[in-house]
Design an enzyme around this catalytic site. Structure first.
Site, mmCIF file in Angstrom:
data_model
loop_
_atom_site.group_PDB
_atom_site.id
_atom_site.type_symbol
_atom_site.label_atom_id
_atom_site.label_comp_id
_atom_site.label_asym_id
_atom_site.label_seq_id
_atom_site.Cartn_x
_atom_site.Cartn_y
_atom_site.Cartn_z
ATOM 1 N N HIS A 66 0.870 -1.174 0.000
ATOM 2 C CA HIS A 66 0.000 0.000 0.000
ATOM 3 C C HIS A 66 0.912 1.229 0.000
ATOM 4 C CE1 HIS A 66 -2.793 2.978 1.740
ATOM 5 N NE2 HIS A 66 -3.777 2.161 1.437
ATOM 6 N N ASP A 104 3.105 -4.539 8.129
ATOM 7 C CA ASP A 104 1.899 -3.729 7.960
ATOM 8 C C ASP A 104 0.708 -4.686 8.093
ATOM 9 O OD1 ASP A 104 -0.287 -2.353 7.071
ATOM 10 O OD2 ASP A 104 0.546 -1.825 5.118
ATOM 11 N N GLN A 141 -4.467 -5.269 7.057
ATOM 12 C CA GLN A 141 -5.448 -6.218 6.512
ATOM 13 C C GLN A 141 -5.354 -7.579 7.198
ATOM 14 O OE1 GLN A 141 -7.791 -5.274 4.550
ATOM 15 N NE2 GLN A 141 -7.017 -3.319 3.777
ATOM 16 N N LYS A 179 -10.399 -0.165 10.384
ATOM 17 C CA LYS A 179 -10.657 -1.331 9.530
ATOM 18 C C LYS A 179 -11.082 -2.545 10.351
ATOM 19 C CE LYS A 179 -7.092 0.130 6.248
ATOM 20 N NZ LYS A 179 -7.703 0.489 4.971
ATOM 21 N N CYS A 202 -4.668 2.513 -3.740
ATOM 22 C CA CYS A 202 -3.434 2.985 -3.086
ATOM 23 C C CYS A 202 -2.322 1.951 -3.212
ATOM 24 C CB CYS A 202 -3.644 3.347 -1.616
ATOM 25 S SG CYS A 202 -4.829 4.647 -1.361
HETATM 26 C C1 LIG Z 1 -2.363 -2.865 3.616
HETATM 27 C C2 LIG Z 1 -2.649 -1.463 4.055
HETATM 28 N N1 LIG Z 1 -1.659 -0.737 4.582
HETATM 29 C C3 LIG Z 1 -1.855 0.515 5.012
HETATM 30 C C4 LIG Z 1 -3.079 1.124 4.922
HETATM 31 C C5 LIG Z 1 -3.219 2.532 5.407
HETATM 32 O O1 LIG Z 1 -4.171 2.639 6.414
HETATM 33 P P1 LIG Z 1 -4.669 4.070 6.875
HETATM 34 O O2 LIG Z 1 -5.097 4.775 5.641
HETATM 35 O O3 LIG Z 1 -5.770 3.787 7.815
HETATM 36 O O4 LIG Z 1 -3.507 4.742 7.524
HETATM 37 C C6 LIG Z 1 -4.144 0.415 4.373
HETATM 38 C C7 LIG Z 1 -5.478 1.038 4.246
HETATM 39 O O5 LIG Z 1 -6.022 1.279 3.196
HETATM 40 C C8 LIG Z 1 -3.919 -0.911 3.929
HETATM 41 O O6 LIG Z 1 -4.910 -1.630 3.394
#
Ligand SMILES: Cc1ncc(COP(=O)(O)O)c(C=O)c1O
Lengths: 429, 144
Positions: free
Chosen positions: A141, A218, A221, A244, A384
């Site tokens: 992401h 990270d 998910q 989430k 993203c």
């Molecule tokens: C795998 C992953 N990493 C990071 C993020 C970033 O999360 P946030 O936008 O809540 O900071 C997301 C969210 O879309 C994600 O799916």
């Protein structure tokens, strides 16, 4: 294992009973972007504001005591949920900020070392030298890519990445070359938000330990969808977002090994993160306070703790099994539609419920529009994770993600919606 | 609001059979505009017609039906036009998307069929992408 009582779960989510697009039932398949919130979470937040609202760690009055207790109790519950100690959990705005916090620990340690400024004991791990390397993967992401690109831009560090195989997995064939003695940290996702792939963290951790590199996982998910235990994973940092996993917007978490957190310089500075302050300079509090400058998001922490209670009452094994079954059904149904191609693994081995797909002759935006017209909320675009779209040579995808309040009927609604989109645009096969 | 309002037959026709797609080696200006939320992309070139204030349009694009149809309509309306003439159409298109002006076929031609898009804020950017790119390119070409 007994099945989830989805109807009872749905009844806890007020938003699921609203109608969309001229009276259609809402089929929410966008939990990968943000999940819906059960009334237990909303009630916990409201209760905080109605009964205890005040600035935590600041007042000497009863409300401040109660707010502080609620905030720290939340930290305890959230820590336990991932097998961590409370003082190893730092609250941030979201996962993005949590990842930046670690990236900036490297930058700030490197800058301070350059100028001969004092650093916490053990900060050497965060001081970057010319030629050092940082490793990510091609499925990250943007939240776990741009902070590292920026760090590499401001230092003499090289950013490298693990590529992807045609079937949506990490290509580990040259791992030993990519993850080497120059690697300071590997930062990777547990589950891809676009492909659904669940990565083999054991292999990564073993390879990283062998060359003394840190591992940031990270878990945006994964923590919402499966049992996650930081000690069993063996990683050094874990980051995720509360929103989430049924929790409120505006709170994320960083878990770090306590000795690592203790050796990191602060990221955002100001009130509540100091030990002593004079006009000449300041010293900083021990973690987690060192990384929580300013009045924190106590109500959101309380809400997130309620989300953790909610998920724990169900059981994360059961959550994972439920999603696994839905994923299996969804893959089977989608692959039966001529002209539909899944971007990502087409089996359920080490795979979560994020299912991205493209429809021949149709742009994802148009697919999403027809689905939306049927009350089905999906995400369209590059999610993203633009480099993933580039890797698989698609401009964008349509993505469905499943959670505890989804059931088989939602999968069928998705299938029927895709077929309706093909019909509408005259591209049925 | 139903789907047929947004995806009028005329829009789908432009989408399936776009007008004027192409590319030249040397243009007076070339711009690339993207819609970063969805990856829609257009590269648009303008070439000044000698002895006039008018420009021919060449473009390559990828994206959803709305963004592609809109580019095709833009070509029909503004190919061979000047900045002064085209700006009226661009402003009118923006106003139609913001619902501050009734669609005028004399100004927008087939573009009036895009009016249904104004009901879906997330898609407005798709409809305007090529029009913004054209304005940007012509202003750049005039400046040089
Ligand atoms: C795998 C992953 N990493 C990071 C993020 C970033 O999360 P946030 O936008 O809540 O900071 C997301 C969210 O879309 C994600 O799916």
């Amino acid at each position: 294992m007994s099945k989830l009582d989805v109807a009872a779960i749905q009844a806890d989510f007020p938003i699921l009973s609203r109608k969309v697009r001229d009276g259609k039932k809402l089929v929410y398949l966008d939990s990968g972007a943000t999940s819906q919130k059960p009334k237990q979470v909303l009630d916990a937040e409201r209760d905080f504001y109605e009964q205890r609202n005040s600035a935590v760690h600041r007042g000497a009055h009863q409300l401040a005591e109660e707010a502080t207790d609620a905030y720290e109790l939340a930290r305890k519950k959230i820590a336990k949920f991932v097998g961590a100690q409370p003082n190893e959990i730092v609250f941030t705005k979201n996962a993005t900020e949590a990842i930046n916090l670690v990236a900036y620990a490297f930058l700030n340690a490197t800058l301070k070392a350059q100028f001969g400024k004092p650093l916490p004991d053990g900060a050497q791990k965060f001081i970057l030298k010319p030629g050092d390397e940082i490793l990510v993967t091609e499925m990250e992401h943007h939240a776990n890519l741009i902070p590292w690109q920026e760090l590499a831009d401001k230092t003499e560090v090289k950013l490298r990445w693990i590529g992807l195989t045609d079937d949506g997995r990490l290509d580990l064939s040259n791992l030993a070359q990519l993850l080497n003695s120059k690697t300071k940290i590997i930062s990777l996702t547990h589950q891809s938000n676009l492909l659904g792939t669940i990565n083999d963290i054991d292999t990564i951790v073993k390879a990283a330990k062998a060359v003394d590199a840190l591992v940031l996982l990270d878990a945006c998910q994964s923590v919402p969808h499966m049992p996650v235990d930081v000690r069993k994973l063996g990683v050094d940092f874990l980051t995720w977002s509360g929103h989430k996993m049924l929790g409120p917007l505006g709170i994320g978490c960083l878990w770090g090994r306590s000795e690592l957190l203790a050796s990191m310089p602060p990221f955002i500075t100001g009130g509540s993160m100091i030990e002593t302050v004079t006009m000449e300079g300041s010293t900083f509090a021990a973690p987690p306070a060192r990384f929580e400058a300013g009045v924190p998001m106590a109500a959101q922490a309380v809400g997130l703790a309620a989300a953790v209670d909610y998920l724990s009452a169900i059981g994360m094994e059961k959550v994972a099994a439920h999603e696994h079954a839905l994923t299996e059904l969804a893959i089977e149904e989608l692959l039966q539609i001529p002209g539909v191609r899944i971007i990502g693994p087409t089996n359920t081995d080490n795979r979560g419920s994020a299912i991205s797909f493209v429809v021949d002759g149709l742009h994802p935006h148009d697919v999403g529009q027809v689905l939306d017209n049927n009350g089905i909320a999906v995400r369209v675009g590059h999610h993203c994770a633009w480099p993933v779209c580039r890797r698989y040579e698609v401009p964008a995808t349509t993505r469905a993600t499943f959670y505890i309040y989804n059931d088989d009927s939602d999968v069928f609604a998705l299938r029927d919606g895709i077929i309706a989109a093909q019909k509408f645009f005259g591209v049925s096969k | 609001m139903n789907l047929e309002n947004m995806y009028q037959e005329i829009i789908l026709d432009h989408y399936k059979h776009p007008h004027g797609k192409g590319q030249v080696e040397k243009a007076d200006a070339e711009v690339t505009h993207v819609n970063p939320t969805c990856g829609d992309e257009i590269t648009l070139q303008v070439v000044k017609i000698p002895g006039t204030e008018n420009f021919n349009i060449f473009y390559q694009n990828q994206g959803c039906s709305i963004s592609q149809a809109s580019a095709s309509i833009l070509f029909d309306q503004l190919n061979g036009k000047s900045l002064a003439e085209g700006e009226i159409a661009v402003d009118h298109m923006v106003a139609m998307m913001q619902r501050t002006q009734e669609p005028d076929e004399d100004i927008l031609g087939d573009g009036i069929a895009l009016v249904g898009v104004s009901a879906y804020p997330a898609r407005v950017k798709c409809a305007l992408l090529s029009w913004m790119a054209w304005k940007d390119a012509v202003i750049q070409a005039q400046g040089s």
